[in-house]
Design a protein around this motif. Structure first.
Motif, mmCIF file in Angstrom:
data_model
loop_
_atom_site.group_PDB
_atom_site.id
_atom_site.type_symbol
_atom_site.label_atom_id
_atom_site.label_comp_id
_atom_site.label_asym_id
_atom_site.label_seq_id
_atom_site.Cartn_x
_atom_site.Cartn_y
_atom_site.Cartn_z
ATOM 1 N N PHE A 24 2.053 -1.192 4.650
ATOM 2 C CA PHE A 24 3.355 -1.636 4.225
ATOM 3 C C PHE A 24 3.006 -2.997 5.222
ATOM 4 C CE2 PHE A 24 7.726 -1.006 5.854
ATOM 5 C CZ PHE A 24 8.287 -1.698 4.960
ATOM 6 N N ARG A 25 2.546 -2.231 6.893
ATOM 7 C CA ARG A 25 2.458 -3.382 7.998
ATOM 8 C C ARG A 25 2.322 -4.613 6.726
ATOM 9 N NH1 ARG A 25 -0.695 -5.174 12.264
ATOM 10 N NH2 ARG A 25 -2.402 -3.946 11.019
ATOM 11 N N THR A 26 0.802 -4.313 6.482
ATOM 12 C CA THR A 26 -0.155 -5.737 5.772
ATOM 13 C C THR A 26 1.049 -6.693 4.685
ATOM 14 O OG1 THR A 26 -2.269 -4.582 5.401
ATOM 15 C CG2 THR A 26 -1.792 -6.747 4.593
ATOM 16 N N VAL A 27 2.320 -5.677 3.851
ATOM 17 C CA VAL A 27 1.914 -6.175 2.758
ATOM 18 C C VAL A 27 3.779 -7.320 3.833
ATOM 19 C CG1 VAL A 27 4.325 -6.037 1.505
ATOM 20 C CG2 VAL A 27 2.355 -4.902 1.007
ATOM 21 N N LEU A 28 3.940 -6.589 4.792
ATOM 22 C CA LEU A 28 5.431 -7.254 5.438
ATOM 23 C C LEU A 28 5.281 -8.469 6.442
ATOM 24 C CD1 LEU A 28 7.206 -4.822 6.942
ATOM 25 C CD2 LEU A 28 8.278 -5.430 5.122
ATOM 26 N N SER A 29 4.048 -8.924 6.529
ATOM 27 C CA SER A 29 3.523 -9.825 7.125
ATOM 28 C C SER A 29 2.765 -11.271 5.971
ATOM 29 C CB SER A 29 1.956 -9.345 8.440
ATOM 30 O OG SER A 29 0.855 -8.657 7.243
ATOM 31 N N GLU A 30 2.595 -10.683 5.265
ATOM 32 C CA GLU A 30 2.242 -11.599 4.281
ATOM 33 C C GLU A 30 3.661 -12.527 4.119
ATOM 34 O OE1 GLU A 30 1.664 -9.316 0.593
ATOM 35 O OE2 GLU A 30 -0.917 -9.309 0.931
ATOM 36 N N PRO A 31 3.264 -13.660 3.760
ATOM 37 C CA PRO A 31 4.140 -14.717 3.979
ATOM 38 C C PRO A 31 5.603 -15.145 2.725
ATOM 39 C CG PRO A 31 1.853 -16.137 2.599
ATOM 40 C CD PRO A 31 1.690 -15.165 3.305
ATOM 41 N N ARG A 32 6.488 -15.563 2.852
ATOM 42 C CA ARG A 32 7.658 -14.910 2.080
ATOM 43 C C ARG A 32 8.231 -15.707 1.557
ATOM 44 N NH1 ARG A 32 11.483 -11.080 4.432
ATOM 45 N NH2 ARG A 32 9.844 -9.064 5.172
ATOM 46 N N ASN A 33 7.668 -16.551 1.360
ATOM 47 C CA ASN A 33 8.095 -17.823 -0.225
ATOM 48 C C ASN A 33 7.440 -17.237 -1.326
ATOM 49 O OD1 ASN A 33 5.208 -17.996 -0.006
ATOM 50 N ND2 ASN A 33 5.097 -19.544 0.484
ATOM 51 N N GLN A 34 6.196 -16.125 -1.792
ATOM 52 C CA GLN A 34 6.305 -15.557 -2.940
ATOM 53 C C GLN A 34 7.898 -14.715 -3.357
ATOM 54 O OE1 GLN A 34 3.133 -13.491 -2.525
ATOM 55 N NE2 GLN A 34 1.174 -14.879 -2.728
ATOM 56 N N ALA A 35 8.098 -14.742 -4.500
ATOM 57 C CA ALA A 35 9.531 -14.592 -4.975
ATOM 58 C C ALA A 35 9.044 -12.652 -5.399
ATOM 59 C CB ALA A 35 10.012 -14.618 -6.307
ATOM 60 N N PRO A 36 9.977 -11.500 -5.375
ATOM 61 C CA PRO A 36 9.852 -10.150 -5.169
ATOM 62 C C PRO A 36 9.671 -10.352 -6.671
ATOM 63 C CG PRO A 36 12.275 -10.742 -4.974
ATOM 64 C CD PRO A 36 11.219 -11.857 -4.632
ATOM 65 N N PRO A 37 7.888 -8.844 -6.728
ATOM 66 C CA PRO A 37 7.714 -8.693 -8.152
ATOM 67 C C PRO A 37 9.640 -8.509 -8.641
ATOM 68 C CG PRO A 37 6.925 -6.992 -6.742
ATOM 69 C CD PRO A 37 7.734 -8.420 -6.081
ATOM 70 N N ARG A 38 9.517 -8.842 -10.552
ATOM 71 C CA ARG A 38 10.819 -8.631 -11.483
ATOM 72 C C ARG A 38 10.228 -7.132 -11.734
ATOM 73 N NH1 ARG A 38 13.649 -12.487 -14.577
ATOM 74 N NH2 ARG A 38 11.496 -13.983 -14.979
ATOM 75 N N ILE A 39 11.482 -6.521 -12.209
ATOM 76 C CA ILE A 39 11.553 -5.147 -12.949
ATOM 77 C C ILE A 39 11.740 -5.037 -14.049
ATOM 78 C CG2 ILE A 39 12.011 -3.090 -12.870
ATOM 79 C CD1 ILE A 39 12.971 -2.898 -9.996
ATOM 80 N N VAL A 40 10.432 -5.500 -14.280
ATOM 81 C CA VAL A 40 11.087 -6.020 -16.515
ATOM 82 C C VAL A 40 10.976 -4.629 -17.309
ATOM 83 C CG1 VAL A 40 9.922 -6.670 -18.206
ATOM 84 C CG2 VAL A 40 9.674 -7.377 -16.338
ATOM 85 N N GLY A 41 11.388 -4.113 -17.876
ATOM 86 C CA GLY A 41 11.713 -2.818 -18.804
ATOM 87 C C GLY A 41 10.972 -3.226 -19.886
ATOM 88 N N PRO A 42 10.665 -1.775 -20.354
ATOM 89 C CA PRO A 42 10.131 -1.648 -21.589
ATOM 90 C C PRO A 42 10.159 -2.065 -22.949
ATOM 91 C CG PRO A 42 11.167 0.385 -20.988
ATOM 92 C CD PRO A 42 11.589 -1.010 -20.001
ATOM 93 N N GLY A 43 11.818 -2.810 -23.178
ATOM 94 C CA GLY A 43 12.528 -2.771 -24.377
ATOM 95 C C GLY A 43 11.825 -2.195 -25.516
ATOM 96 N N PRO A 44 12.399 -2.705 -26.573
ATOM 97 C CA PRO A 44 11.510 -1.362 -28.150
ATOM 98 C C PRO A 44 10.056 -1.858 -27.684
ATOM 99 C CG PRO A 44 12.422 -4.050 -28.320
ATOM 100 C CD PRO A 44 12.837 -3.385 -27.528
ATOM 101 N N VAL A 45 9.595 -0.949 -28.098
ATOM 102 C CA VAL A 45 8.001 -0.702 -27.821
ATOM 103 C C VAL A 45 7.924 -0.443 -29.378
ATOM 104 C CG1 VAL A 45 5.849 0.402 -27.430
ATOM 105 C CG2 VAL A 45 8.168 -0.261 -25.895
#
Ligand code: AP5
Length: 264
Positions: A24-45
């Motif tokens: 968690f600490r490593t993630v927090l210390s990474e540069p903040r300029n990346q957009a957070p991962p987007r949650i993608v729904g399954p949609g019709p499958v």
């Protein structure tokens, strides 16, 4: 940020927890300029595959995991047979011979099911479409009633020789509908459902003769869907001979990846 800043002392951690906090600490210390991962729904499958390829098994797991309904046309037909409806009587005659229930009936059945609000975030189609006409109907439905939602197509590829083994060893709980396999996925107590202890049953179309007819129908009517769908953006082929959990992981990771790419 260090561990102290996370509000806890290192010595108080269990070993696994300490590692998690480090990550968690490593993630927090990474540069903040990346957009957070987007949650993608399954949609019709759509799960596409031969009889016994594992569509129902995967549909159950994925539906629970994603919190969306599984729409199995085979299950709906079998419920009609069990309840003795007019459709059930007609369907039973066809299913016993390994044939297909007419497209018009199937399209209407799926249209009715899709009217329910639980399908809003996505749904898993198990056993539908299985003819070109059903696929064309579904395309029309998605473009007019679902604002062009993109269908994820999971082609469950398997050596056809292996299918008969899976099918003749399949057993189903008549109460909760859990599917077992006496060879590959046996219940804890022979012949009894792990969940409710009911006596397991064999489907009436799971004998070698009817299976051969279902396979012939699959090759003639459903295999052409591979050509119909294979150039689509969300076409994913998985190896359905791997253990069920590996197949699930493969489907989830590849579908998520494809949907994220598509939504960029
Ligand atoms: P339906 O119920 O849809 O049957 P099907 O397509 O023939 O598929 P199955 O249910 O036999 O197999 P599955 O792929 O779901 O495999 P499962 O996960 O159970 O349709 C029945 C009939 O209804 C049709 O013949 C037709 O008459 C009619 N019908 C339905 N839809 C229709 C439509 N759209 N149009 C017209 N008619 C329609 O797994 C099989 C076995 O293998 C199980 O024992 C399982 O435990 C085991 N197993 C699963 N995955 C694995 C694995 N990875 N490794 C080892 N074993 C595994």
């Amino acid at each position: 940020m260090n561990l102290g800043e996370l509000g806890v002392e290192r010595e108080t951690f269990e070993p696994g927890l300490a590692e998690s906090v480090e990550r968690f600490r490593t993630v927090l210390s990474e540069p903040r300029n990346q957009a957070p991962p987007r949650i993608v729904g399954p949609g019709p499958v759509l799960l596409l595959g031969a009889p016994g390829a594992g569509k129902g098994t995967q549909a159950d797991t994925l539906a629970k995991m994603w919190g969306v309904p599984k729409i199995s046309t085979g299950d709906i037909l079998r419920a009609n047979v069990a309840n003795g409806t007019a459709l059930g009587v007609e369907a039973n005659r066809i299913m016993k011979l390994g044939g297909l229930v007419p497209d018009r009936i199937m399209n209407e059945m799926v249209a009715n099911r899709l009217e329910f609000s639980d399908t809003a975030a996505g749904f898993i189609l198990d056993g539908f479409p299985r003819t070109i006409r059903q696929a064309q109907w579904l395309d029309g439905y998605l473009s007019t009633r679902r604002r062009g939602a993109v269908l994820g197509i999971i082609n469950m590829s398997i050596n056809l020789q292996r299918l008969v083994e899976r099918v003749i060893h399949r057993r189903v709980c008549p109460l909760c509908k859990t599917v077992y396999n006496t060879q590959y996925l046996p219940p804890k107590r022979m012949g009894k459902c792990d969940k409710d202890g009911a006596d397991l049953e064999q489907r009436s179309d799971d004998c070698a003769e009817v299976f051969q007819m279902r396979l012939d129908v699959f090759k003639r009517e459903t295999e052409p869907l591979i050509r119909y769908y294979r150039d689509r953006n969300l076409w994913i082929q998985v190896d359905a001979e791997l253990p069920p959990s590996t197949v699930t992981e493969d489907i989830v990771s590849r579908l998520t990846q494809c949907r994220m790419q598509l939504s960029r």
